[in-house]
Design a protein around this motif. Structure first.
Motif, PDB file in Angstrom:
ATOM      1  N   GLY A 109       0.818  -1.199   0.000  1.00 41.01           N
ATOM      2  CA  GLY A 109       0.000   0.000   0.000  1.00 41.01           C
ATOM      3  C   GLY A 109       0.854   1.252   0.000  1.00 41.01           C
ATOM      4  N   ARG A 110       0.313   2.303  -0.576  1.00 39.65           N
ATOM      5  CA  ARG A 110       0.925   3.642  -0.540  1.00 39.65           C
ATOM      6  C   ARG A 110       0.022   4.474   0.367  1.00 39.65           C
ATOM      7  NH1 ARG A 110       0.853   1.686  -5.595  1.00 39.65           N
ATOM      8  NH2 ARG A 110       2.843   1.450  -6.655  1.00 39.65           N
ATOM      9  N   PHE A 111       0.378   4.541   1.610  1.00 41.72           N
ATOM     10  CA  PHE A 111      -0.519   5.104   2.609  1.00 41.72           C
ATOM     11  C   PHE A 111      -0.478   6.621   2.617  1.00 41.72           C
ATOM     12  CE2 PHE A 111       0.437   0.762   3.811  1.00 41.72           C
ATOM     13  CZ  PHE A 111      -0.847   0.257   3.843  1.00 41.72           C
ATOM     14  N   LEU A 112      -1.529   7.198   3.155  1.00 37.14           N
ATOM     15  CA  LEU A 112      -1.733   8.639   3.086  1.00 37.14           C
ATOM     16  C   LEU A 112      -0.833   9.391   4.057  1.00 37.14           C
ATOM     17  CD1 LEU A 112      -5.632   8.755   2.867  1.00 37.14           C
ATOM     18  CD2 LEU A 112      -3.953   8.455   1.031  1.00 37.14           C
ATOM     19  N   ASP A 113      -0.382  10.547   3.595  1.00 41.07           N
ATOM     20  CA  ASP A 113       0.405  11.431   4.451  1.00 41.07           C
ATOM     21  C   ASP A 113      -0.174  12.838   4.324  1.00 41.07           C
ATOM     22  OD1 ASP A 113       1.336  12.455   2.019  1.00 41.07           O
ATOM     23  OD2 ASP A 113       3.227  11.386   2.128  1.00 41.07           O
ATOM     24  N   GLY A 114       0.544  13.814   4.784  1.00 41.54           N
ATOM     25  CA  GLY A 114       0.055  15.183   4.759  1.00 41.54           C
ATOM     26  C   GLY A 114      -0.206  15.729   3.363  1.00 41.54           C
ATOM     27  N   SER A 115       0.366  15.098   2.360  1.00 41.33           N
ATOM     28  CA  SER A 115       0.192  15.609   1.001  1.00 41.33           C
ATOM     29  C   SER A 115      -1.226  15.410   0.473  1.00 41.33           C
ATOM     30  CB  SER A 115       1.204  14.959   0.051  1.00 41.33           C
ATOM     31  OG  SER A 115       0.914  13.587  -0.121  1.00 41.33           O
ATOM     32  N   VAL A 116      -1.993  14.511   1.058  1.00 37.04           N
ATOM     33  CA  VAL A 116      -3.361  14.290   0.555  1.00 37.04           C
ATOM     34  C   VAL A 116      -4.213  15.537   0.751  1.00 37.04           C
ATOM     35  CG1 VAL A 116      -4.304  13.214   2.641  1.00 37.04           C
ATOM     36  CG2 VAL A 116      -5.295  12.685   0.446  1.00 37.04           C
ATOM     37  N   ALA A 117      -4.060  16.233   1.860  1.00 33.49           N
ATOM     38  CA  ALA A 117      -4.811  17.474   2.079  1.00 33.49           C
ATOM     39  C   ALA A 117      -4.397  18.526   1.057  1.00 33.49           C
ATOM     40  CB  ALA A 117      -4.605  17.980   3.504  1.00 33.49           C
ATOM     41  N   ALA A 118      -3.126  18.591   0.742  1.00 29.06           N
ATOM     42  CA  ALA A 118      -2.645  19.547  -0.261  1.00 29.06           C
ATOM     43  C   ALA A 118      -3.192  19.201  -1.645  1.00 29.06           C
ATOM     44  CB  ALA A 118      -1.120  19.567  -0.273  1.00 29.06           C
ATOM     45  N   THR A 119      -3.250  17.916  -1.961  1.00 29.46           N
ATOM     46  CA  THR A 119      -3.805  17.483  -3.251  1.00 29.46           C
ATOM     47  C   THR A 119      -5.268  17.878  -3.361  1.00 29.46           C
ATOM     48  OG1 THR A 119      -2.247  15.643  -3.365  1.00 29.46           O
ATOM     49  CG2 THR A 119      -4.215  15.483  -4.737  1.00 29.46           C
ATOM     50  N   LEU A 120      -6.017  17.653  -2.284  1.00 32.04           N
ATOM     51  CA  LEU A 120      -7.433  18.042  -2.274  1.00 32.04           C
ATOM     52  C   LEU A 120      -7.587  19.552  -2.446  1.00 32.04           C
ATOM     53  CD1 LEU A 120      -8.616  15.700   0.594  1.00 32.04           C
ATOM     54  CD2 LEU A 120      -9.400  15.599  -1.790  1.00 32.04           C
ATOM     55  N   ALA A 121      -6.764  20.312  -1.763  1.00 35.44           N
ATOM     56  CA  ALA A 121      -6.825  21.769  -1.869  1.00 35.44           C
ATOM     57  C   ALA A 121      -6.447  22.234  -3.272  1.00 35.44           C
ATOM     58  CB  ALA A 121      -5.909  22.412  -0.825  1.00 35.44           C
ATOM     59  N   ASP A 122      -5.461  21.594  -3.883  1.00 40.43           N
ATOM     60  CA  ASP A 122      -5.052  21.958  -5.240  1.00 40.43           C
ATOM     61  C   ASP A 122      -6.199  21.789  -6.235  1.00 40.43           C
ATOM     62  OD1 ASP A 122      -2.523  22.573  -4.351  1.00 40.43           O
ATOM     63  OD2 ASP A 122      -1.596  20.711  -5.098  1.00 40.43           O
ATOM     64  N   VAL A 123      -7.038  20.783  -6.002  1.00 35.42           N
ATOM     65  CA  VAL A 123      -8.179  20.532  -6.880  1.00 35.42           C
ATOM     66  C   VAL A 123      -9.283  21.562  -6.650  1.00 35.42           C
ATOM     67  CG1 VAL A 123     -10.010  18.841  -7.360  1.00 35.42           C
ATOM     68  CG2 VAL A 123      -7.671  18.079  -7.098  1.00 35.42           C
ATOM     69  N   GLY A 124      -9.331  22.143  -5.455  1.00 39.53           N
ATOM     70  CA  GLY A 124     -10.337  23.145  -5.151  1.00 39.53           C
ATOM     71  C   GLY A 124     -11.165  22.862  -3.915  1.00 39.53           C
ATOM     72  N   PHE A 125     -10.902  21.721  -3.276  1.00 31.81           N
ATOM     73  CA  PHE A 125     -11.633  21.387  -2.061  1.00 31.81           C
ATOM     74  C   PHE A 125     -11.151  22.235  -0.885  1.00 31.81           C
ATOM     75  CE2 PHE A 125     -12.389  17.324  -4.279  1.00 31.81           C
ATOM     76  CZ  PHE A 125     -13.727  17.118  -3.992  1.00 31.81           C
ATOM     77  N   HIS A 126     -12.056  22.467   0.037  1.00 27.11           N
ATOM     78  CA  HIS A 126     -11.698  23.044   1.335  1.00 27.11           C
ATOM     79  C   HIS A 126     -11.661  21.881   2.322  1.00 27.11           C
ATOM     80  CE1 HIS A 126     -11.549  25.398   4.945  1.00 27.11           C
ATOM     81  NE2 HIS A 126     -12.665  24.853   5.369  1.00 27.11           N
ATOM     82  N   VAL A 127     -10.484  21.586   2.853  1.00 26.13           N
ATOM     83  CA  VAL A 127     -10.342  20.475   3.787  1.00 26.13           C
ATOM     84  C   VAL A 127     -10.747  20.975   5.180  1.00 26.13           C
ATOM     85  CG1 VAL A 127      -8.782  18.771   4.803  1.00 26.13           C
ATOM     86  CG2 VAL A 127      -8.513  19.447   2.395  1.00 26.13           C
ATOM     87  N   GLU A 128     -11.911  20.517   5.621  1.00 29.91           N
ATOM     88  CA  GLU A 128     -12.431  20.930   6.925  1.00 29.91           C
ATOM     89  C   GLU A 128     -11.806  20.152   8.072  1.00 29.91           C
ATOM     90  OE1 GLU A 128     -16.981  22.384   6.012  1.00 29.91           O
ATOM     91  OE2 GLU A 128     -16.672  20.408   6.861  1.00 29.91           O
ATOM     92  N   ARG A 129     -11.419  18.923   7.797  1.00 25.80           N
ATOM     93  CA  ARG A 129     -10.881  18.090   8.870  1.00 25.80           C
ATOM     94  C   ARG A 129      -9.892  17.096   8.294  1.00 25.80           C
ATOM     95  NH1 ARG A 129     -13.195  13.356  12.476  1.00 25.80           N
ATOM     96  NH2 ARG A 129     -11.917  13.704  14.300  1.00 25.80           N
ATOM     97  N   ALA A 130      -8.795  16.923   9.003  1.00 28.57           N
ATOM     98  CA  ALA A 130      -7.805  15.894   8.687  1.00 28.57           C
ATOM     99  C   ALA A 130      -7.211  15.459  10.022  1.00 28.57           C
ATOM    100  CB  ALA A 130      -6.725  16.423   7.757  1.00 28.57           C
ATOM    101  N   ALA A 131      -7.562  14.256  10.450  1.00 29.89           N
ATOM    102  CA  ALA A 131      -7.113  13.799  11.764  1.00 29.89           C
ATOM    103  C   ALA A 131      -7.002  12.281  11.792  1.00 29.89           C
ATOM    104  CB  ALA A 131      -8.089  14.258  12.850  1.00 29.89           C
ATOM    105  N   ILE A 132      -5.993  11.811  12.497  1.00 29.85           N
ATOM    106  CA  ILE A 132      -5.876  10.380  12.752  1.00 29.85           C
ATOM    107  C   ILE A 132      -6.758  10.068  13.951  1.00 29.85           C
ATOM    108  CG2 ILE A 132      -4.327   8.532  13.486  1.00 29.85           C
ATOM    109  CD1 ILE A 132      -2.121   9.963  11.873  1.00 29.85           C
TER     110      ILE A 132
END
Length: 143
Positions: free
Chosen positions: A58-81
């Motif tokens: 697996g290629r597991f998620l790191d902090g870059s996933v929030a940046a990828t979402l933001a780059d597309v135009g999403f507003h990331v309301e929550r990111a938490a383990i």
């Protein structure tokens, strides 16, 4: 909603772009998956990989996933383990479920129990067996 699937995708950018495209304005994308360098990621890429005849990489998620979402135009309301447990009637039930869920065809029940204890941990209390687990949860809204 994407639940424990994106770690099987080499590049999540096209997924994020498509989610953006199909969601209505103010639509919500929820993602839950294992975080990189987490006990869950280690269990999957080490223990499951070794004991499933098809392997697991697996290629597991790191902090870059929030940046990828933001780059597309999403507003990331929550990111938490978020840590939580899976509850079972007994350690034997936990082992049987884990063997079936992850296709552990190269492991004995004793090896599965030891692998869970080593990589994740579990405890028996209140008449239940609790398998420790955690996922990275993200909530992203289409602006």
């Amino acid at each position: 909603l994407s639940l424990a699937a994106l770690h099987h995708v080499a590049d999540i950018s096209p997924f994020c772009e498509e989610a953006w495209r199909v969601l209505a304005p103010s639509g919500v994308l929820c993602i839950a998956d294992a975080a990189s360098a987490s006990p869950v990621a280690e269990f999957l890429n080490v223990f499951v990989h070794r004991h499933n005849s098809m392997g697991h990489v697996g290629r597991f998620l790191d902090g870059s996933v929030a940046a990828t979402l933001a780059d597309v135009g999403f507003h990331v309301e929550r990111a938490a383990i978020v840590p939580y447990t899976w509850r079972f009637a007994s350690p034997d039930a936990m082992v049987a479920f884990t063997q079936l869920l992850f296709g552990l065809d190269r492991a004995t029940p004793e090896e599965v129990r030891a692998g869970i204890a080593h990589h994740l941990g579990y405890c028996v209390e209140d008449g239940c067996c609790h398998l420790r687990w955690e996922l990275l949860f993200l909530r992203a809204v289409k602006r």
